[in-house]
Design a protein around this motif. Structure first.
Motif, PDB file in Angstrom:
ATOM      1  N   ILE A   5       7.844  -5.413  -3.894  1.00 54.02           N
ATOM      2  CA  ILE A   5       7.025  -4.621  -2.964  1.00 54.02           C
ATOM      3  C   ILE A   5       5.679  -5.292  -2.744  1.00 54.02           C
ATOM      4  O   ILE A   5       5.194  -5.400  -1.617  1.00 54.02           O
ATOM      5  N   LYS A   6       5.069  -5.753  -3.822  1.00 56.85           N
ATOM      6  CA  LYS A   6       3.777  -6.434  -3.738  1.00 56.85           C
ATOM      7  C   LYS A   6       3.891  -7.688  -2.875  1.00 56.85           C
ATOM      8  O   LYS A   6       3.028  -7.954  -2.023  1.00 56.85           O
ATOM      9  N   PHE A   7       4.971  -8.442  -3.052  1.00 58.77           N
ATOM     10  CA  PHE A   7       5.181  -9.645  -2.264  1.00 58.77           C
ATOM     11  C   PHE A   7       5.333  -9.309  -0.779  1.00 58.77           C
ATOM     12  O   PHE A   7       4.743  -9.975   0.079  1.00 58.77           O
ATOM     13  N   GLU A   8       6.103  -8.269  -0.461  1.00 55.65           N
ATOM     14  CA  GLU A   8       6.317  -7.884   0.936  1.00 55.65           C
ATOM     15  C   GLU A   8       5.012  -7.402   1.582  1.00 55.65           C
ATOM     16  O   GLU A   8       4.729  -7.714   2.738  1.00 55.65           O
ATOM     17  N   VAL A   9       4.218  -6.633   0.856  1.00 56.59           N
ATOM     18  CA  VAL A   9       2.937  -6.155   1.395  1.00 56.59           C
ATOM     19  C   VAL A   9       2.008  -7.327   1.648  1.00 56.59           C
ATOM     20  O   VAL A   9       1.365  -7.413   2.705  1.00 56.59           O
ATOM     21  N   PHE A  10       1.927  -8.251   0.719  1.00 53.65           N
ATOM     22  CA  PHE A  10       1.070  -9.425   0.918  1.00 53.65           C
ATOM     23  C   PHE A  10       1.555 -10.280   2.078  1.00 53.65           C
ATOM     24  O   PHE A  10       0.765 -10.877   2.802  1.00 53.65           O
ATOM     25  N   LYS A  11       2.872 -10.342   2.251  1.00 50.64           N
ATOM     26  CA  LYS A  11       3.428 -11.112   3.355  1.00 50.64           C
ATOM     27  C   LYS A  11       3.026 -10.493   4.702  1.00 50.64           C
ATOM     28  O   LYS A  11       2.710 -11.215   5.649  1.00 50.64           O
ATOM     29  N   ILE A  12       3.017  -9.154   4.785  1.00 50.65           N
ATOM     30  CA  ILE A  12       2.634  -8.473   6.023  1.00 50.65           C
ATOM     31  C   ILE A  12       1.139  -8.615   6.281  1.00 50.65           C
ATOM     32  O   ILE A  12       0.700  -8.850   7.401  1.00 50.65           O
ATOM     33  N   VAL A  13       0.340  -8.495   5.222  1.00 54.70           N
ATOM     34  CA  VAL A  13      -1.110  -8.482   5.368  1.00 54.70           C
ATOM     35  C   VAL A  13      -1.707  -9.893   5.384  1.00 54.70           C
ATOM     36  O   VAL A  13      -2.889 -10.058   5.621  1.00 54.70           O
ATOM     37  N   LYS A  14      -0.895 -10.899   5.182  1.00 50.74           N
ATOM     38  CA  LYS A  14      -1.403 -12.266   5.082  1.00 50.74           C
ATOM     39  C   LYS A  14      -2.142 -12.685   6.353  1.00 50.74           C
ATOM     40  O   LYS A  14      -3.197 -13.304   6.290  1.00 50.74           O
ATOM     41  N   ARG A  15      -1.627 -12.323   7.488  1.00 48.76           N
ATOM     42  CA  ARG A  15      -2.289 -12.691   8.736  1.00 48.76           C
ATOM     43  C   ARG A  15      -3.311 -11.627   9.107  1.00 48.76           C
ATOM     44  O   ARG A  15      -3.077 -10.433   8.948  1.00 48.76           O
ATOM     45  N   LYS A  16      -4.454 -12.069   9.582  1.00 51.20           N
ATOM     46  CA  LYS A  16      -5.520 -11.133   9.941  1.00 51.20           C
ATOM     47  C   LYS A  16      -5.127 -10.234  11.101  1.00 51.20           C
ATOM     48  O   LYS A  16      -5.530  -9.078  11.155  1.00 51.20           O
ATOM     49  N   ASN A  18      -2.207  -8.958  11.720  1.00 50.99           N
ATOM     50  CA  ASN A  18      -1.407  -7.849  11.193  1.00 50.99           C
ATOM     51  C   ASN A  18      -2.295  -6.810  10.517  1.00 50.99           C
ATOM     52  O   ASN A  18      -2.096  -5.602  10.673  1.00 50.99           O
ATOM     53  N   LEU A  19      -3.263  -7.270   9.744  1.00 52.91           N
ATOM     54  CA  LEU A  19      -4.174  -6.362   9.056  1.00 52.91           C
ATOM     55  C   LEU A  19      -4.989  -5.544  10.058  1.00 52.91           C
ATOM     56  O   LEU A  19      -5.151  -4.337   9.896  1.00 52.91           O
ATOM     57  N   ILE A  20      -5.468  -6.206  11.111  1.00 53.12           N
ATOM     58  CA  ILE A  20      -6.244  -5.507  12.138  1.00 53.12           C
ATOM     59  C   ILE A  20      -5.369  -4.468  12.844  1.00 53.12           C
ATOM     60  O   ILE A  20      -5.805  -3.346  13.108  1.00 53.12           O
ATOM     61  N   ALA A  21      -4.124  -4.805  13.126  1.00 51.55           N
ATOM     62  CA  ALA A  21      -3.212  -3.868  13.791  1.00 51.55           C
ATOM     63  C   ALA A  21      -2.921  -2.659  12.914  1.00 51.55           C
ATOM     64  O   ALA A  21      -2.894  -1.521  13.399  1.00 51.55           O
ATOM     65  N   ILE A  22      -2.739  -2.862  11.620  1.00 53.69           N
ATOM     66  CA  ILE A  22      -2.473  -1.756  10.698  1.00 53.69           C
ATOM     67  C   ILE A  22      -3.682  -0.839  10.608  1.00 53.69           C
ATOM     68  O   ILE A  22      -3.566   0.388  10.690  1.00 53.69           O
ATOM     69  N   VAL A  23      -4.867  -1.408  10.438  1.00 54.95           N
ATOM     70  CA  VAL A  23      -6.094  -0.603  10.338  1.00 54.95           C
ATOM     71  C   VAL A  23      -6.343   0.145  11.647  1.00 54.95           C
ATOM     72  O   VAL A  23      -6.702   1.334  11.641  1.00 54.95           O
ATOM     73  N   ALA A  24      -6.134  -0.507  12.783  1.00 51.92           N
ATOM     74  CA  ALA A  24      -6.340   0.148  14.079  1.00 51.92           C
ATOM     75  C   ALA A  24      -5.371   1.305  14.271  1.00 51.92           C
ATOM     76  O   ALA A  24      -5.761   2.373  14.742  1.00 51.92           O
ATOM     77  N   SER A  25      -4.123   1.116  13.898  1.00 48.49           N
ATOM     78  CA  SER A  25      -3.152   2.206  14.058  1.00 48.49           C
ATOM     79  C   SER A  25      -3.478   3.377  13.133  1.00 48.49           C
ATOM     80  O   SER A  25      -3.313   4.541  13.513  1.00 48.49           O
TER      81      SER A  25
END
Length: 125
Positions: A5-16, A18-25
Motif C-alpha cells: 500500500i505504501k509503495f502504491e501511494v508513493f507511486k501515485i504521489v511521486k509526480r507533483k 498527481n499530488l496537485i490533482a488529489i489536493v484540488a479534488s
C-alpha cells in the motif's frame, strides 16, 4: 501488505501533478459539502427576520424544538420499538390504494409530523 500500500501511494504521489490533482479534488469536495451549511436560509415571517448559515440552522433547531441527539444503540432500539408498537395495532394503520401501510392522519400528525423538522435539518444541512 502495508509495504505494498505504501509503495502504491508513493507511486501515485511521486509526480507533483498527481499530488496537485488529489489536493484540488479534496478541496473542491470539501467546498461543495460545506455549501449546504452556508446556503441554508430561514425567514421568520412573523418577525420579518432573515438569517443564513449556521445561525439559521441554530434558529430553526430552537424554534422546532430539535435537540441534537447521539445515535446510540439504545436510542435506535427504543425508537424502533416505539414505531413497531404503533404500527402493530391494526386500528392505527390504514392501507392506501398502492398497498402501503400508513398511519392514520391523527397519529401521523402526532408522531411523524413533529420529526419533519429534524428530517429537514438532516437533509438540508
Amino acid at each position: 501488505m502495508f509495504q505494498l500500500i505504501k509503495f502504491e501511494v508513493f507511486k501515485i504521489v511521486k509526480r507533483k501533478s498527481n499530488l496537485i490533482a488529489i489536493v484540488a479534488s479534496l478541496l473542491v469536495t470539501l467546498a461543495l459539502s460545506m455549501m449546504t451549511v452556508f446556503t441554508f436560509c430561514d425567514f421568520d415571517f412573523a418577525n420579518r427576520d432573515f438569517q443564513q448559515g449556521t445561525a439559521a440552522i441554530a434558529k430553526v433547531r430552537k424554534r422546532e424544538g430539535v435537540e441534537p441527539k447521539v445515535l446510540s444503540d439504545a436510542f435506535i432500539t427504543e425508537s424502533i420499538k416505539a414505531y413497531q408498537e404503533v404500527y402493530s395495532k391494526p386500528e392505527n394503520v390504514e392501507i392506501d390504494k398502492y398497498g402501503n401501510q400508513n398511519l392514520v392522519k391523527e397519529l401521523a400528525i402526532k408522531i411523524e409530523y413533529p420529526k419533519i423538522a429534524l428530517y429537514g435539518l438532516i437533509v438540508g444541512g
